[in-house]
Design a protein around this motif. Structure first.
Motif, mmCIF file in Angstrom:
data_model
loop_
_atom_site.group_PDB
_atom_site.id
_atom_site.type_symbol
_atom_site.label_atom_id
_atom_site.label_comp_id
_atom_site.label_asym_id
_atom_site.label_seq_id
_atom_site.Cartn_x
_atom_site.Cartn_y
_atom_site.Cartn_z
ATOM 1 N N GLU A 641 0.920 -1.069 0.132
ATOM 2 C CA GLU A 641 -0.024 -0.173 -0.036
ATOM 3 C C GLU A 641 0.879 1.164 -0.035
ATOM 4 O OE1 GLU A 641 -2.728 -0.135 3.157
ATOM 5 O OE2 GLU A 641 -3.814 -1.945 2.652
ATOM 6 N N ALA A 642 0.479 2.125 -0.830
ATOM 7 C CA ALA A 642 1.364 3.580 -1.030
ATOM 8 C C ALA A 642 0.438 4.604 -0.535
ATOM 9 C CB ALA A 642 1.741 3.606 -2.508
ATOM 10 N N THR A 643 1.284 5.582 0.029
ATOM 11 C CA THR A 643 0.844 6.892 0.604
ATOM 12 C C THR A 643 1.799 7.995 0.398
ATOM 13 O OG1 THR A 643 -0.293 5.437 2.515
ATOM 14 C CG2 THR A 643 -0.061 7.929 2.708
ATOM 15 N N ALA A 644 1.155 8.882 -0.398
ATOM 16 C CA ALA A 644 1.925 10.132 -0.425
ATOM 17 C C ALA A 644 1.921 11.044 0.666
ATOM 18 C CB ALA A 644 1.365 10.996 -1.527
ATOM 19 N N VAL A 645 3.063 11.443 1.226
ATOM 20 C CA VAL A 645 3.230 12.048 2.753
ATOM 21 C C VAL A 645 3.901 13.479 2.395
ATOM 22 C CG1 VAL A 645 3.275 10.103 3.971
ATOM 23 C CG2 VAL A 645 5.593 11.166 3.083
ATOM 24 N N THR A 646 3.362 14.257 3.311
ATOM 25 C CA THR A 646 3.922 15.494 3.428
ATOM 26 C C THR A 646 4.339 15.874 4.806
ATOM 27 O OG1 THR A 646 1.613 16.557 3.801
ATOM 28 C CG2 THR A 646 2.697 16.413 1.496
ATOM 29 N N ALA A 647 4.981 16.956 4.944
ATOM 30 C CA ALA A 647 5.358 17.427 6.822
ATOM 31 C C ALA A 647 4.065 17.279 7.406
ATOM 32 C CB ALA A 647 5.928 19.002 6.515
ATOM 33 N N GLY A 648 4.275 16.703 8.746
ATOM 34 C CA GLY A 648 3.457 16.688 9.769
ATOM 35 C C GLY A 648 2.825 15.010 9.707
ATOM 36 N N ALA A 649 2.992 14.241 8.672
ATOM 37 C CA ALA A 649 2.769 12.935 8.819
ATOM 38 C C ALA A 649 3.401 12.228 9.793
ATOM 39 C CB ALA A 649 2.625 12.264 7.458
ATOM 40 N N HIS A 650 2.912 11.377 10.526
ATOM 41 C CA HIS A 650 3.710 10.390 11.464
ATOM 42 C C HIS A 650 3.071 9.006 11.964
ATOM 43 C CE1 HIS A 650 0.345 11.138 14.390
ATOM 44 N NE2 HIS A 650 0.167 12.119 13.901
ATOM 45 N N GLY A 651 3.898 8.246 12.480
ATOM 46 C CA GLY A 651 3.455 6.952 12.792
ATOM 47 C C GLY A 651 4.597 6.154 13.676
ATOM 48 N N ALA A 652 4.523 4.974 13.676
ATOM 49 C CA ALA A 652 5.466 4.097 14.623
ATOM 50 C C ALA A 652 5.883 2.891 13.670
ATOM 51 C CB ALA A 652 4.639 3.697 15.915
ATOM 52 N N LEU A 653 7.010 2.479 14.371
ATOM 53 C CA LEU A 653 7.565 1.344 13.767
ATOM 54 C C LEU A 653 8.205 0.488 14.797
ATOM 55 C CD1 LEU A 653 8.922 -0.327 11.099
ATOM 56 C CD2 LEU A 653 10.900 0.943 11.824
ATOM 57 N N GLY A 654 7.344 -0.565 15.479
ATOM 58 C CA GLY A 654 7.714 -1.004 16.621
ATOM 59 C C GLY A 654 7.676 -0.046 17.588
ATOM 60 N N ARG A 655 8.717 0.063 18.247
ATOM 61 C CA ARG A 655 8.779 1.112 19.518
ATOM 62 C C ARG A 655 9.535 2.433 19.075
ATOM 63 N NH1 ARG A 655 12.350 -1.240 24.275
ATOM 64 N NH2 ARG A 655 11.676 0.323 25.146
ATOM 65 N N THR A 656 9.646 2.611 17.704
ATOM 66 C CA THR A 656 10.237 3.664 17.245
ATOM 67 C C THR A 656 9.051 4.690 16.601
ATOM 68 O OG1 THR A 656 12.344 2.904 16.901
ATOM 69 C CG2 THR A 656 11.896 4.834 15.457
ATOM 70 N N GLN A 657 9.078 5.719 17.167
ATOM 71 C CA GLN A 657 8.372 6.758 16.382
ATOM 72 C C GLN A 657 9.026 7.544 15.442
ATOM 73 O OE1 GLN A 657 4.997 7.133 17.783
ATOM 74 N NE2 GLN A 657 5.881 5.429 19.013
ATOM 75 N N TRP A 658 8.179 7.770 14.142
ATOM 76 C CA TRP A 658 8.813 8.627 12.888
ATOM 77 C C TRP A 658 7.629 9.741 12.758
ATOM 78 C CZ3 TRP A 658 5.459 8.834 8.947
ATOM 79 C CH2 TRP A 658 4.461 7.943 9.035
ATOM 80 N N ARG A 659 8.407 10.831 12.329
ATOM 81 C CA ARG A 659 7.665 11.975 11.842
ATOM 82 C C ARG A 659 8.169 12.536 10.508
ATOM 83 N NH1 ARG A 659 7.832 17.902 13.411
ATOM 84 N NH2 ARG A 659 10.061 17.487 14.340
ATOM 85 N N ILE A 660 7.275 12.987 9.403
ATOM 86 C CA ILE A 660 7.676 13.593 8.172
ATOM 87 C C ILE A 660 8.005 15.059 8.648
ATOM 88 C CG2 ILE A 660 7.260 13.884 5.766
ATOM 89 C CD1 ILE A 660 7.709 10.918 6.416
ATOM 90 N N LEU A 661 9.315 15.544 8.279
ATOM 91 C CA LEU A 661 9.527 16.867 8.473
ATOM 92 C C LEU A 661 9.377 17.482 6.970
ATOM 93 C CD1 LEU A 661 12.861 16.537 10.296
ATOM 94 C CD2 LEU A 661 10.437 17.039 11.286
ATOM 95 N N TRP A 662 9.496 16.966 5.910
ATOM 96 C CA TRP A 662 9.585 17.598 4.470
ATOM 97 C C TRP A 662 9.149 16.456 3.482
ATOM 98 C CZ3 TRP A 662 10.171 22.648 3.654
ATOM 99 C CH2 TRP A 662 10.311 22.996 2.316
ATOM 100 N N PRO A 663 8.343 16.690 2.325
ATOM 101 C CA PRO A 663 8.112 18.129 1.835
ATOM 102 C C PRO A 663 6.989 18.767 2.398
ATOM 103 C CG PRO A 663 7.472 16.419 0.330
ATOM 104 C CD PRO A 663 8.050 15.561 1.544
ATOM 105 N N VAL A 664 6.619 19.906 2.115
ATOM 106 C CA VAL A 664 5.397 20.754 2.330
ATOM 107 C C VAL A 664 4.572 20.615 1.148
ATOM 108 C CG1 VAL A 664 6.471 22.320 3.784
ATOM 109 C CG2 VAL A 664 6.227 22.661 1.330
ATOM 110 N N PRO A 665 3.113 20.799 1.232
ATOM 111 C CA PRO A 665 2.138 20.395 0.128
ATOM 112 C C PRO A 665 2.556 21.455 -1.070
ATOM 113 C CG PRO A 665 0.957 20.594 2.167
ATOM 114 C CD PRO A 665 2.569 20.919 2.532
ATOM 115 N N ASP A 666 2.418 20.709 -2.212
ATOM 116 C CA ASP A 666 2.586 21.409 -3.516
ATOM 117 C C ASP A 666 3.889 21.377 -3.934
ATOM 118 O OD1 ASP A 666 -0.010 21.767 -3.536
ATOM 119 O OD2 ASP A 666 -0.179 23.807 -2.751
ATOM 120 N N THR A 667 4.954 20.822 -3.144
ATOM 121 C CA THR A 667 6.322 20.869 -3.618
ATOM 122 C C THR A 667 6.589 20.231 -4.859
ATOM 123 O OG1 THR A 667 7.105 21.152 -1.330
ATOM 124 C CG2 THR A 667 8.545 20.364 -2.906
#
Length: 797
Positions: A641-667
């Motif tokens: 499954e594919a998802t286009a992400v922009t800054a602010g998206a976040h989630g978890a991988l096991g006990r590790t938290q991740w956050r998208i810092l870039w790109p901003v929308p319309d880049t």
């Protein structure tokens, strides 16, 4: 001997500035040596005139050596002049000042197109509109990778030097010979690179059409490629490659299969194609009863048109120059061809462009031609002793080319394609049929479309057969025999090949001598296999099993693994499925829960075929038409499954938290749209920067609220395009740099390494250390590297 001397001189002189040696040192001494040898030859022949003795023989040797020295001096002088032109170019001053200049560039190669979504069109719309087909319904602009020569800077004519770069918003029909005008920022390339400067456009691009004698070819190539897409299947993708060397439609899986089975040379235009064109033109002129000189002129014109049609790549130019030498010899009524023509072609081409000496395509082309000239006949005669002559010839020709090219191929990939000769034996009869029928179809398509397409359909059959052979043999086990890498491996293979050929083709040896040579050959192969395989076993045993971060050694590209408990993420996939597979096997990775494709450049997504069927979720930035479709479609077909992400998206991988810092929308797509990932694990914090450039780094630094981290994946393989304030803010203990040895871009740059030193960030480079693994160690992490280079240390949180 003259060709070898010229090649060595070119190789050394173009690298002289990088080594801190003035470029005129070698040419000066070579001319002195040539003069001394010429004098020795004259004295030797004069002293030995009418006398049979050592002086006369020494004079002959000195004469031969003087010719080689003159060839080397000519090439070295040409290189020195070109390097001086680079130093004196206004682009050098503009690069030092980091200023923009107005440039006028004449394209010397066919541009490579990249489809880009316009800034006004969002990534979300792209997902909805193209439905993973790669065909965007929103507004689209074209980006092109260009190669050319600079002719004007700020309105003043300048000495032409080669340049490269990427330009946006240009016509999709941009072609060889077009003239581009725009404002640009220049950065110098290492002296070993054929391109002296890399340009970044800072304004709109004005385009002037090429002259008519060049402009006719682009429409023909484009129409042929479009028609080939209607043929379907792998055969349809290969037809343009067989006929005119256009491999743009060849997908990653087929390309990997062609390489694995040693068949990729069939889609690279070379001497065989030039021979077909010149022979056909010469025969047609002869059938019309024209004189020999007119026949040669017609053959030369046909050859020139063919070179323009297929674009002047190094192998094509080499083959064309050799054909010209042969044709001139025919016109003069003198015997031509063979090794003499090849040697003359090599010297002439190196004088015209000394950077061919470092071009792998040029080297493979010369080696293949030399192998055919020297080995094909003896090998065919030897094989004819145990099989029918036609089969002996069919096997001897590809075997000769394979043996001659293999030492060079080992420099590119330290392994031998076990099924290379059988694959070429099976595919060789089909290649000429596909080439001739495809070329006829290409020429007929604009004037007689039905007949042209019929010829292309005929070409599809042998092309499809070649694809079947490639895919079948590439899927067989044991297709790669590991070999020692780099120059030692190439030298060892050349020695082993020479020994084997001596046993097969040389004069009969005594029993003891034959046994000794066989034993020496077996020992050499066994020792190298022991070193390679044993080294792999030791590496697997010694690498930590509790690793959490791993930077894979994939050459000039990125592939970073993150692990948290049983969950695994992969950030980018490198340029080649084979090298990524090797890293995954080394680390025991069998499933990818999260795949992050930062952007769509081949050095970041070219290896996705290695993880097809292993991936659960894909995160990516703005889509880029066909480029993104080629990477995503196979993953989606296998259930990801594919998802286009922009800054602010976040989630978890096991006990590790991740956050998208870039790109901003319309880049818009590109390096500056790289997905930047921040991770917070129990044992470390890290930021992975993709290929983000300085301007985008500045904007991200302002908007993201970044703090200090333990680990940073350095942007763009350590290029100079970095924002100092970002690395100062991060204050990382370790900087991972995914970079290839001798990459030609000068990565990592001195500026980047100085920046890391200033911020007390320890650089860990895959070109020096191989695959790098980080494991938890109390309050920090310990470092393990595949080659034990680059130091070990700890990151402290």
């Amino acid at each position: 001997m003259p060709a070898a001397a010229a090649w060595a001189a070119a190789w050394l002189v173009v690298a002289a500035p990088d080594a801190g040696v003035p470029q005129w040192v070698a040419p000066t001494w070579l001319w002195v040596l040539a003069a001394a040898l010429l004098l020795a030859a004259l004295l030797g022949h004069g002293y030995g005139y009418g006398i049979r003795g050592r002086a006369s023989r020494l004079g002959s040797v000195a004469a031969t050596a003087s010719i080689a020295a003159v060839a080397a001096a000519l090439v070295a002088t040409s290189a020195g002049i070109a390097l001086s032109a680079r130093d004196a170019s206004p682009l050098a001053r503009a690069a030092d000042a980091r200023s923009t200049v107005a440039v006028v560039i004449e394209l010397t190669a066919a541009p490579r197109a990249m489809v880009s979504v316009s800034p006004a069109w969002s990534a979300t719309q792209a997902v909805e509109d193209d439905d993973r087909t790669g065909e965007a319904s929103g507004p689209v602009r074209s980006s092109m990778r260009i190669e050319g020569r600079i002719v004007r800077v700020d309105g003043a004519a300048v000495a032409p030097v080669p340049v490269s770069g990427i330009v946006d918003a240009v016509p999709a029909t941009l072609q060889l010979g077009a003239v581009l005008c725009f404002r640009a920022r220049a950065s110098p390339e290492p002296s070993v690179e054929a391109s002296a400067f890399r340009l970044r456009a800072q304004s709109d691009v004005e385009v002037a059409a090429p002259p008519a004698w060049l402009g006719w070819s682009a429409g023909l190539r484009t129409g042929f490629a479009d028609a080939a897409t209607r043929l379907g299947g792998d055969g349809g993708a290969l037809v343009p490659g067989l006929a005119i060397g256009d491999t743009s439609a060849v997908g990653e899986p087929l390309d990997a299969a062609m390489k694995a089975s040693s068949l990729s040379h069939l889609t690279a235009v070379s001497g065989a194609n030039c021979a077909i064109v010149t022979a056909a033109a010469f025969a047609l002129a002869a059938a019309l009863g024209l004189r020999r000189g007119i026949r040669v002129i017609i053959a030369l014109l046909a050859l020139g048109a063919f070179v323009v049609l297929v674009t002047p790549e190094s192998s094509v130019v080499r083959a064309a120059v050799m054909a010209v030498v042969v044709l001139i010899a025919v016109a003069a009524g003198r015997p031509g061809g063979g090794l003499a023509a090849l040697a003359l072609a090599v010297v002439v081409l190196l004088v015209v462009d000394p950077w061919y000496a470092r071009d792998y395509g040029f080297a493979l082309s010369v080696c293949a031609t030399a192998g055919l000239l020297v080995l094909a006949g003896p090998l065919s005669r030897a094989l004819a002793r145990v099989m029918p002559v036609p089969f002996a010839v069919m096997l001897g020709v590809p075997l000769a080319a394979q043996l001659a090219c293999q030492p060079v191929l080992v420099l590119l990939d330290p392994a031998i394609a076990v099924y290379g000769v059988p694959a070429n034996l099976l595919a060789a009869p089909a290649a000429p049929l596909g080439t001739v029928a495809g070329l006829i179809g290409c020429l007929l398509l604009p004037v007689l479309p039905s007949l042209g397409y019929a010829a292309m359909q005929l070409a599809w059959l042998p092309a499809q057969w070649i694809a079947v052979v490639a895919n079948t043999l590439a899927a067989l086990p044991g297709g790669r025999l590991p070999w020692l890498p780099d120059a030692p491996g190439a030298l060892l293979l050349a020695v082993c090949t020479a020994l084997a050929l001596r046993l097969v083709l040389g004069r009969p040896l005594g029993r003891r001598a034959r046994t000794s040579m066989v034993a020496l050959l077996v020992i050499a192969v066994a020792v190298q296999l022991g070193v390679v395989v044993g080294g792999q076993v030791i590496t697997r045993i010694s690498r930590p099993g509790d690793w959490e971060v791993a930077a894979c050694d994939v050459g000039q590209g990125d592939a970073v693994l993150l692990r948290s408990g049983e969950a695994t993420a992969l950030i980018d996939a490198g340029p080649d499925p084979a090298v990524l597979t090797r890293c995954l096997d080394l680390l025991g990775v069998e499933r990818i829960d999260l795949l992050v494709l930062t952007h769509w450049d081949a050095d970041h997504v070219g290896g996705v075929a290695a993880v097809e069927g292993m991936v659960t979720t894909v995160l990516h930035g703005p889509l880029d038409g066909e480029r993104s479709s080629r990477a995503l479609d196979p993953l989606l077909a296998e259930g990801a499954e594919a998802t286009a992400v922009t800054a602010g998206a976040h989630g978890a991988l096991g006990r590790t938290q991740w956050r998208i810092l870039w790109p901003v929308p319309d880049t818009p797509p590109g390096n500056d749209a790289s997905v930047v990932l921040e991770v917070a694990a129990p044992s470390y914090r890290g930021v992975f920067l993709g290929d983000l450039g300085e301007d985008a780094q500045r904007r991200m630094l302002t908007d993201s609220g970044l703090g200090r981290v333990d680990l940073v994946k350095v942007a763009h393989h350590g290029s100079a395009d970095q924002r100092d304030a970002l690395y100062e803010r991060l204050g990382a203990s370790v900087g991972l740099i995914g970079v290839g040895a001798d990459n030609g871009y000068g990565h990592p740059t001195d500026r980047l390494l100085e920046l890391l030193e200033r911020t007390r960030t320890m650089p860990l480079r895959t070109d020096l250390s191989g695959t790098i693994v980080l494991s938890p160690d109390g309050n920090g992490m310990r470092v393990w590297s595949e080659r034990g280079v680059g130091g070990a240390g700890a990151m402290h949180g």
